[in-house]
Design an enzyme around this catalytic site. Structure first.
Site, PDB file in Angstrom:
ATOM      1  N   ALA A 284       0.368   3.948   9.093  1.00 18.80           N
ATOM      2  CA  ALA A 284      -0.750   3.034   9.329  1.00 18.80           C
ATOM      3  C   ALA A 284      -0.734   1.916   8.309  1.00 18.80           C
ATOM      4  CB  ALA A 284      -2.081   3.777   9.269  1.00 18.80           C
ATOM      5  N   ASN A 285      -1.526   0.890   8.559  1.00 16.89           N
ATOM      6  CA  ASN A 285      -1.789  -0.175   7.601  1.00 16.89           C
ATOM      7  C   ASN A 285      -3.153   0.048   6.962  1.00 16.89           C
ATOM      8  OD1 ASN A 285       0.595  -1.547   7.980  1.00 16.89           O
ATOM      9  ND2 ASN A 285      -0.223  -2.858   9.602  1.00 16.89           N
ATOM     10  N   ARG A 286      -3.363  -0.552   5.789  1.00 16.29           N
ATOM     11  CA  ARG A 286      -4.641  -0.412   5.090  1.00 16.29           C
ATOM     12  C   ARG A 286      -5.639  -1.426   5.662  1.00 16.29           C
ATOM     13  NH1 ARG A 286      -3.841   2.539   0.340  1.00 16.29           N
ATOM     14  NH2 ARG A 286      -1.661   2.716  -0.335  1.00 16.29           N
ATOM     15  N   SER A 287      -6.295  -1.071   6.721  1.00 12.15           N
ATOM     16  CA  SER A 287      -7.264  -1.971   7.342  1.00 12.15           C
ATOM     17  C   SER A 287      -8.554  -1.223   7.596  1.00 12.15           C
ATOM     18  CB  SER A 287      -6.720  -2.532   8.649  1.00 12.15           C
ATOM     19  OG  SER A 287      -7.717  -3.256   9.332  1.00 12.15           O
TER      20      SER A 287
ATOM     21  N   VAL B  54      -1.795  -4.054  13.117  1.00 12.18           N
ATOM     22  CA  VAL B  54      -0.988  -3.131  13.922  1.00 12.18           C
ATOM     23  C   VAL B  54       0.249  -2.701  13.139  1.00 12.18           C
ATOM     24  CG1 VAL B  54       0.255  -2.862  16.101  1.00 12.18           C
ATOM     25  CG2 VAL B  54      -1.795  -4.300  16.002  1.00 12.18           C
TER      26      VAL B  54
END
Length: 413
Positions: A218-221, A285
């Site tokens: 995942a990304n850090r969002s 994404v």
């Protein structure tokens, strides 16, 4: 509680179809009326006699039954209940629902109904994880179909993983919640702003790409910026579809939200939401996903090297929408950069084929923070905005979008 409500129960082909009998018992005990529809596959696992005995109503099976069509008919079946529950929902039936096929009584009723629909998927873990099933589920969610489960556990094939039918008590609670009257809320008039009559698609949050049942890429969002943009657009009168990855934020008021997990699900939900006057791709994404999701937790073995992790490219949602046959009139992307912020954003706008890029430096506390410093990149040049609360960034972007859409003959390149 569903007392006095009418549930049309579709039972499709799965070894877990026996749980539909217990669900029927729970619904009848709570005072609901249950009308069963049994598919040919479902009849391989439960008999119509058992289902009819527990439901207390005739079981409907044949689209071409002269008696059935004379007495009830598939259109009446589609319209007479308060809701339709598909338990279990096989991969085959979900695919037919997603693509509007109607080759038997169950699929014909599902295509004809205007009532709320809830599905409880049940299938092998590999079928549940297949890209086709994920895309089908995203389409159904985007159309408002409710989903309960599936769970993770032992399966009929002596295997274990995600895809196990939710337990009857859990499905019963989901049905009860769907049939419950909505809580009284203050009625807020729809904003009659500059975006009234416009449809805007927004993506927000991260995507989670599973490695095994407990790990993901995942990304850090946090989703704060994307959700703020959706709220700002709704405040200007737009009809907003927000496709959100996993976040810990409440859904913005007045916004239609589609919850997804993976990039492939997000793309399918975005395409299902088209046509739109504009699209703002604010989601972070994940660029890659695991090339092969493990069905069991990858174990750390003392003295052994880490297991190899092969990656596969995820679909490019921004580029896909920018080149889509039903391309929104204005396509806006985000560029989260840690260096060369503006030059990278300018190159990304050209590469993706979108109209605007909102660039921001994420090397600090932007992801998850309450403020943002952005640069709006268009064909005309670069606008440097000051550091602002994310809600203010969203308001400025929404106002710019409204001004652009007020000139229908002009679309920025």
């Amino acid at each position: 509680m569903p007392a006095g409500k009418h549930v049309l129960l579709v039972v499709s082909g799965s070894v877990s179809a026996y749980k539909a009998l217990e669900l029927t018992r729970l619904l009848r005990k709570a005072g609901a009326r249950v009308t069963p529809v049994l598919t040919a596959g479902g009849a391989r696992f439960v008999t119509p006699h058992a289902l009819q005995a527990i439901a207390g109503e005739p079981v409907h099976q044949d689209l071409w039954s002269l008696q059935g069509e004379a007495d009830v008919g598939h259109i009446r079946l589609a319209r007479m209940p308060d809701m339709v529950a598909v338990v279990p929902a096989s991969a085959d039936l979900l695919a037919k629902m997603a693509h509007g096929l109607a080759d038997d009584l169950a699929t014909t009723v599902l295509l004809a109904t205007e009532r709320p629909v809830l599905v409880a998927p049940a299938m092998n873990w590999a079928m549940w994880g297949h890209a086709a099933t994920r895309a089908n589920m995203a389409l159904l969610r985007a159309r408002g179909v409710r989903v309960v489960g599936p769970g993770t556990g032992a399966m009929a094939e002596a295997e274990s993983g995600p895809g196990r039918l939710a337990e009857p008590a859990e499905i019963f609670q989901a049905i009860a919640a769907l049939l419950a009257p909505p809580a009284a809320e203050p009625q807020i008039p729809q904003a009659a702003g500059p975006l009234a009559g416009r449809h805007v698609l927004v993506t927000s949050g991260p995507t989670h790409e599973p490695i095994d049942p407990v790990r993901y890429i995942a990304n850090r969002s946090s989703g704060r910026q994307g959700h703020a943009i959706a709220a700002a657009l709704a405040a200007l009168g737009a009809r907003v579809t927000l496709v959100s990855g996993p976040v810990a934020l409440p859904d913005p008021a007045g916004v239609s939200v589609v919850h997804v997990e993976s990039a492939r699900e997000m793309l399918a939900a975005c395409e299902a939401a088209l046509p739109a006057d504009a699209a703002i791709c604010a989601a972070a994404v994940a660029d890659w996903r695991s090339a092969g999701e493990a069905t069991q937790k990858l174990k750390k073995v003392p003295g052994a090297p880490p297991p190899p992790l092969a990656l596969a490219l995820n679909p490019d949602i921004l580029a896909t929408l920018a080149a889509h046959a039903r391309r929104p009139g204005l396509v806006v992307g985000f560029a989260a950069e840690t260096e060369n912020v503006v030059p990278n954003a300018i190159a990304k706008r050209r590469r993706k084929g979108c109209d605007w890029i909102v660039a921001n430096d994420v090397s600090g506390d932007v992801m998850g923070g309450a403020e943002n410093t952005v640069h709006l990149v268009t064909e005309a040049g670069v606008e440097d905005w000051p550091r602002l609360p994310k809600a203010e960034v969203a308001a400025r972007l929404a106002a710019r979008l409204a001004a652009q859409l007020a000139e229908p003959e002009t679309r920025p390149a």
